[in-house]
Design a protein around this motif. Sequence first.
Motif, PDB file in Angstrom:
ATOM      1  N   GLY A 240       0.897  -1.285   0.146  1.00  0.00           N
ATOM      2  CA  GLY A 240       0.098   0.019  -0.333  1.00  0.00           C
ATOM      3  C   GLY A 240       0.853   1.384  -0.239  1.00  0.00           C
ATOM      4  O   GLY A 240       0.623   2.135  -0.500  1.00  0.00           O
ATOM      5  N   SER A 241       1.793   1.182   0.479  1.00  0.00           N
ATOM      6  CA  SER A 241       2.511   2.174   0.421  1.00  0.00           C
ATOM      7  C   SER A 241       3.865   2.434  -0.575  1.00  0.00           C
ATOM      8  O   SER A 241       3.638   3.533  -1.024  1.00  0.00           O
ATOM      9  N   VAL A 242       3.719   1.426  -0.913  1.00  0.00           N
ATOM     10  CA  VAL A 242       4.795   1.903  -2.404  1.00  0.00           C
ATOM     11  C   VAL A 242       3.679   2.029  -2.871  1.00  0.00           C
ATOM     12  O   VAL A 242       3.652   2.749  -4.641  1.00  0.00           O
ATOM     13  N   LEU A 243       2.307   1.996  -3.586  1.00  0.00           N
ATOM     14  CA  LEU A 243       1.821   2.271  -4.239  1.00  0.00           C
ATOM     15  C   LEU A 243       0.676   3.548  -4.235  1.00  0.00           C
ATOM     16  O   LEU A 243      -0.218   3.529  -4.752  1.00  0.00           O
ATOM     17  N   ALA A 244       1.314   4.418  -3.416  1.00  0.00           N
ATOM     18  CA  ALA A 244       0.354   5.654  -3.082  1.00  0.00           C
ATOM     19  C   ALA A 244       0.765   6.593  -3.690  1.00  0.00           C
ATOM     20  O   ALA A 244       1.582   6.468  -4.454  1.00  0.00           O
ATOM     21  N   PHE A 245      -0.608   6.933  -3.709  1.00  0.00           N
ATOM     22  CA  PHE A 245      -0.614   7.917  -4.771  1.00  0.00           C
ATOM     23  C   PHE A 245      -1.881   9.706  -4.120  1.00  0.00           C
ATOM     24  O   PHE A 245      -1.626  10.730  -4.602  1.00  0.00           O
ATOM     25  N   ASP A 246      -2.771   8.834  -3.679  1.00  0.00           N
ATOM     26  CA  ASP A 246      -4.299   9.792  -3.701  1.00  0.00           C
ATOM     27  C   ASP A 246      -3.435  11.751  -1.677  1.00  0.00           C
ATOM     28  O   ASP A 246      -3.377  12.327  -3.156  1.00  0.00           O
ATOM     29  N   GLN A 247      -2.882  10.414  -1.244  1.00  0.00           N
ATOM     30  CA  GLN A 247      -2.500  11.292  -0.522  1.00  0.00           C
ATOM     31  C   GLN A 247      -1.258  12.998  -1.126  1.00  0.00           C
ATOM     32  O   GLN A 247      -1.899  13.895  -0.704  1.00  0.00           O
ATOM     33  N   PHE A 248      -1.037  12.456  -1.698  1.00  0.00           N
ATOM     34  CA  PHE A 248      -0.243  12.936  -2.196  1.00  0.00           C
ATOM     35  C   PHE A 248      -0.601  13.749  -3.117  1.00  0.00           C
ATOM     36  O   PHE A 248      -0.401  15.374  -3.709  1.00  0.00           O
ATOM     37  N   TYR A 249      -1.251  13.428  -4.342  1.00  0.00           N
ATOM     38  CA  TYR A 249      -1.901  13.904  -5.683  1.00  0.00           C
ATOM     39  C   TYR A 249      -2.996  15.394  -4.782  1.00  0.00           C
ATOM     40  O   TYR A 249      -2.842  16.069  -5.452  1.00  0.00           O
ATOM     41  N   ILE A 250      -3.454  14.435  -3.484  1.00  0.00           N
ATOM     42  CA  ILE A 250      -4.856  15.443  -2.814  1.00  0.00           C
ATOM     43  C   ILE A 250      -4.025  16.864  -2.157  1.00  0.00           C
ATOM     44  O   ILE A 250      -4.531  17.555  -2.685  1.00  0.00           O
ATOM     45  N   MET A 251      -3.503  15.975  -1.860  1.00  0.00           N
ATOM     46  CA  MET A 251      -2.756  17.402  -0.355  1.00  0.00           C
ATOM     47  C   MET A 251      -1.754  18.305  -0.595  1.00  0.00           C
ATOM     48  O   MET A 251      -1.286  18.882  -0.197  1.00  0.00           O
ATOM     49  N   THR A 252      -0.709  17.455  -1.898  1.00  0.00           N
ATOM     50  CA  THR A 252       0.563  18.575  -1.440  1.00  0.00           C
ATOM     51  C   THR A 252       0.518  19.115  -3.477  1.00  0.00           C
ATOM     52  O   THR A 252       1.615  19.829  -4.315  1.00  0.00           O
ATOM     53  N   SER A 253      -0.221  17.485  -4.209  1.00  0.00           N
ATOM     54  CA  SER A 253      -0.062  17.879  -5.657  1.00  0.00           C
ATOM     55  C   SER A 253       1.413  18.009  -5.763  1.00  0.00           C
ATOM     56  O   SER A 253       1.915  17.923  -7.342  1.00  0.00           O
ATOM     57  N   GLY A 254       1.512  16.675  -5.481  1.00  0.00           N
ATOM     58  CA  GLY A 254       3.609  16.917  -5.704  1.00  0.00           C
ATOM     59  C   GLY A 254       4.330  17.211  -4.652  1.00  0.00           C
ATOM     60  O   GLY A 254       6.095  17.092  -4.890  1.00  0.00           O
ATOM     61  N   GLY A 255       3.748  18.529  -4.323  1.00  0.00           N
ATOM     62  CA  GLY A 255       5.056  19.480  -4.207  1.00  0.00           C
ATOM     63  C   GLY A 255       5.143  18.877  -2.637  1.00  0.00           C
ATOM     64  O   GLY A 255       4.945  18.496  -1.936  1.00  0.00           O
ATOM     65  N   PRO A 256       6.238  20.537  -2.035  1.00  0.00           N
ATOM     66  CA  PRO A 256       6.904  21.061  -2.248  1.00  0.00           C
ATOM     67  C   PRO A 256       7.364  21.172  -3.520  1.00  0.00           C
ATOM     68  O   PRO A 256       8.518  20.249  -2.986  1.00  0.00           O
ATOM     69  N   GLN A 257       7.782  21.677  -4.474  1.00  0.00           N
ATOM     70  CA  GLN A 257       9.874  21.631  -5.267  1.00  0.00           C
ATOM     71  C   GLN A 257       8.981  20.785  -5.914  1.00  0.00           C
ATOM     72  O   GLN A 257      10.288  19.847  -6.325  1.00  0.00           O
ATOM     73  N   ASN A 258       8.072  19.737  -5.446  1.00  0.00           N
ATOM     74  CA  ASN A 258       8.077  18.888  -6.858  1.00  0.00           C
ATOM     75  C   ASN A 258       9.097  17.461  -5.679  1.00  0.00           C
ATOM     76  O   ASN A 258       9.379  16.440  -6.679  1.00  0.00           O
ATOM     77  N   ARG A 259       8.731  18.010  -4.685  1.00  0.00           N
ATOM     78  CA  ARG A 259       9.769  16.690  -3.652  1.00  0.00           C
ATOM     79  C   ARG A 259       9.217  15.740  -3.832  1.00  0.00           C
ATOM     80  O   ARG A 259       9.669  14.165  -2.640  1.00  0.00           O
ATOM     81  N   MET A 260       8.116  15.105  -3.497  1.00  0.00           N
ATOM     82  CA  MET A 260       6.592  13.966  -3.022  1.00  0.00           C
ATOM     83  C   MET A 260       6.004  13.984  -4.182  1.00  0.00           C
ATOM     84  O   MET A 260       4.899  13.148  -3.627  1.00  0.00           O
ATOM     85  N   ILE A 261       6.041  13.450  -5.120  1.00  0.00           N
ATOM     86  CA  ILE A 261       5.997  12.738  -6.064  1.00  0.00           C
ATOM     87  C   ILE A 261       6.714  11.317  -6.238  1.00  0.00           C
ATOM     88  O   ILE A 261       7.630  10.784  -5.832  1.00  0.00           O
ATOM     89  N   SER A 262       5.326  10.511  -6.077  1.00  0.00           N
ATOM     90  CA  SER A 262       5.865   9.059  -5.791  1.00  0.00           C
ATOM     91  C   SER A 262       5.222   8.389  -7.338  1.00  0.00           C
ATOM     92  O   SER A 262       5.442   8.609  -8.017  1.00  0.00           O
ATOM     93  N   VAL A 263       6.287   6.884  -7.040  1.00  0.00           N
ATOM     94  CA  VAL A 263       6.583   6.328  -8.609  1.00  0.00           C
ATOM     95  C   VAL A 263       4.803   6.338  -8.970  1.00  0.00           C
ATOM     96  O   VAL A 263       4.911   6.554  -9.972  1.00  0.00           O
ATOM     97  N   VAL A 264       3.837   6.061  -8.179  1.00  0.00           N
ATOM     98  CA  VAL A 264       2.397   5.964  -8.276  1.00  0.00           C
ATOM     99  C   VAL A 264       2.220   7.262  -9.512  1.00  0.00           C
ATOM    100  O   VAL A 264       1.065   7.291 -10.752  1.00  0.00           O
ATOM    101  N   TYR A 265       2.528   8.179  -8.805  1.00  0.00           N
ATOM    102  CA  TYR A 265       1.932   9.743  -8.628  1.00  0.00           C
ATOM    103  C   TYR A 265       2.950  10.259 -10.304  1.00  0.00           C
ATOM    104  O   TYR A 265       2.830  10.660 -11.446  1.00  0.00           O
TER     105      TYR A 265
END
Length: 308
Positions: A240-265
């Motif tokens: 579930g952690s490796v497939l994380a997407f929703d929380q990063f997409y909704i809460m930060t949109s991959g930011g700040p500075q695109n540092r929170m982009i997961s593999v699925v994102y």
Amino acid sequence: MTITAASPLAAATAPRIRGSARRQWLGLLYIAPAMALVIVFFIAPVVFTVWMSFHNWPLLGSPSWIGLGNYTRMLTDNRFMAALGFTAYYTVIVTLAIFALAFPLALFVERERRGVGAYRTIFFMPVVVGLATASLLWVWLANVDSGLFSPILRMFGVTGRSANLLATFDNAFWTIIVMVVWKIVGFTMIILLTGLQSIPTDLIEAARIDGATAWQRFRMITLPLMRRTLALALILSVTGSVLAFDQFYIMTSGGPQNRMISVVYYIFNQSFVSFQLGYGSALSIALLGILVALSVIQLWLLRGDEDK
């Protein structure tokens, strides 16, 4: 002309063989709907994704065969490697945090005490909230103007002014970690609770009578007998952690500075933002291979003595 009669043994065995074959076909008939669903919604999409990964497959236009081009590109894609590194870091932190809280909670609700049913319900309630809904809820809670967290932090003197918990990488990362632990820990607690309840009480009582301390009983009896349960909970948590997407997409949109982009994102961006469906398919197959390898390693590390 000589007529040889069938032996009594063959005559008696033939109906049993026909009955066994009939039961086998009946069993296949019963599982046919489930097998059809697996083939249509899992096996066929995986095969088609593998086929797409060998092509330059734009959203509009005709695909063209490029062989292993997408896979060789993947090895030199620095942004993909950065997404892998961030996902690994997130997976380790959130998995440790979940187990560090879920195991004590499982031990707490495993014992019969007054109100234990209410405790189990309260701890499990966040699980029924969808991850996207939980992410939106925590975006509101962390809002610097209308949220609840900023006034609470000021009240306890943690910050001297309004704090935007999603503005910097460290604050946003740990806010997401707390949200995911709050959301998932009840589910892991229930899995561990089933393992604890499956341990024979006679063993625990015998060890207590023999003078074993609580830590010795936990280390020598509880943990070894929960290997399979721990393996299941760990695989589910890591996957579930490796497939994380929703929380990063909704809460930060991959930011700040695109540092929170997961593999699925990153796969989502390549496939549905850049419209490079072939490259996105290759990334998906690589992620599938990583998940299979991680699951095999975890099962090997947590195998019991009977599996060796």
